[in-house]
Structure formats: C-alpha cells, structure tokens
Scaffold this motif. Structure first.
Motif, PDB file in Angstrom:
ATOM      1  N   SER A  38      46.507 -49.981 -90.129  1.00 52.41           N
ATOM      2  CA  SER A  38      47.070 -49.017 -91.076  1.00 52.41           C
ATOM      3  C   SER A  38      46.410 -49.141 -92.443  1.00 52.41           C
ATOM      4  O   SER A  38      46.311 -48.161 -93.183  1.00 52.41           O
ATOM      5  N   LYS A  41      43.106 -47.168 -92.238  1.00 50.77           N
ATOM      6  CA  LYS A  41      43.386 -45.727 -92.288  1.00 50.77           C
ATOM      7  C   LYS A  41      43.698 -45.292 -93.718  1.00 50.77           C
ATOM      8  O   LYS A  41      43.251 -44.241 -94.171  1.00 50.77           O
ATOM      9  N   ARG A  44      40.513 -45.178 -95.733  1.00 50.34           N
ATOM     10  CA  ARG A  44      39.710 -43.987 -95.433  1.00 50.34           C
ATOM     11  C   ARG A  44      40.186 -42.787 -96.244  1.00 50.34           C
ATOM     12  O   ARG A  44      39.415 -41.889 -96.539  1.00 50.34           O
ATOM     13  N   GLN A  45      41.461 -42.784 -96.605  1.00 50.48           N
ATOM     14  CA  GLN A  45      41.996 -41.728 -97.461  1.00 50.48           C
ATOM     15  C   GLN A  45      41.754 -42.029 -98.941  1.00 50.48           C
ATOM     16  O   GLN A  45      42.064 -41.214 -99.794  1.00 50.48           O
ATOM     17  N   TYR A  72      50.243 -46.387 -95.205  1.00 51.77           N
ATOM     18  CA  TYR A  72      49.792 -45.238 -94.422  1.00 51.77           C
ATOM     19  C   TYR A  72      51.027 -44.537 -93.876  1.00 51.77           C
ATOM     20  O   TYR A  72      51.846 -45.142 -93.178  1.00 51.77           O
TER      21      TYR A  72
END
Length: 158
Positions: A38, A41, A44-45, A72
């Motif tokens: 998480s 992820k 990545r944002q 996340y």
C-alpha cells in the motif's frame, strides 16, 4: 522534436529541498527501502514527504525515521502506518561507513530525494551532512541572489 527521456520509468517522488540549505552535504549514497504494497501504491500517486525525516544507524541496521507516506485509500484493512520507521537496504561496508560518519561531531544522515529508478524500484538518496550555522546560510542566500542578479544583467545587456 522533443528529446526522449533517458529513463522512462525514472520519477521523483519526494525531494527534500531544505536539506541543501540547512546542511552542508559531504557525500551522498543511493539506498533501497523496504515498503509495504500500500505504501508503494501511495508513492505512485506522489503522496509522500521526506522534509522532516532523517536516517539513523541503530542495532546494525539503517532506518528512515519520521517520513510521511499517505495512506492508500483502496487498502482499507491492510493499510500502513503513515509515519513508521522504514528499514533501508545497504551493504555492510556502506553501513559501517555511514556509522563512522555519524559518530563524528555534528554529522547526520539526511534524505535528499526519493524516486523510482529505471527498474521501477523505490530508491532513496541520503547524504552525509553537517548542519550549517546561521552565517553560512546567509552566505548561501547572498551568493544565490547575486547569481540571479548577474544572470538578469547578462540577459538584459547581452
């Protein structure tokens, strides 16, 4: 035509701009970092902050302390703590070098930039740094202002 980037996967996630102002960085080192799914992820944002974090050598391991990675949203039950200590991956030789550097007076380990490398792995660049005094900060600021003014004058006259 626009120039293609060298590494299409390379992406800066978080940068500690204040580190170069507050510290005199002697050398830097690229290290890996152990993350949960998480956390990756969320990175990545682009939801992270390393401005208030630092690295420390404790019990023969290198740790990143006080770094923020936003939760996340889709990982409801298997989320992660936002400001937990994260273990960094470094060889024993480099670890001993970092430990010896931090034992000197006034030296610390400061994260400079967190990024995805060309393989898509999260890497962290940490610097062996010494804190600047107020006078040094003023000199840095004055030098930066003079360079800006000089560039402006050259642009107008040349």
């Amino acid at each position: 035509m626009a120039k293609k980037p060298d590494n299409p996967n390379y992406k800066v996630i978080a940068e500690n701009r204040r580190a170069r102002f507050d510290y005199a960085i002697e050398s830097d080192l690229e290290v890996g970092i152990i993350l949960e799914g998480s956390e990756v992820k969320s990175l990545r944002q682009g939801q992270s902050n390393i401005a208030e974090s630092y690295a420390e050598v404790k019990e023969g391991e290198l740790w990143l302390v006080n770094s923020y990675i936003a939760p996340y949203v889709q990982a409801k039950t298997f989320g992660h703590e936002e400001k937990r200590r994260r273990k960094m991956l470094v060889s024993r030789k480099e670890l001993s070098k970092l430990w010896n550097a931090t034992q000197r007076e006034g030296m610390t380990l400061v994260p400079i930039v967190m990024y995805f490398n060309h393989k898509g792995l999260v890497k962290l660049k940490i610097g062996i740094a010494k804190g600047k005094k107020a006078q040094d900060k003023r000199e840095t600021s004055a030098k930066r202002d003079w360079n800006r003014q000089k560039a402006r004058l050259l642009k107008q006259n040349g």
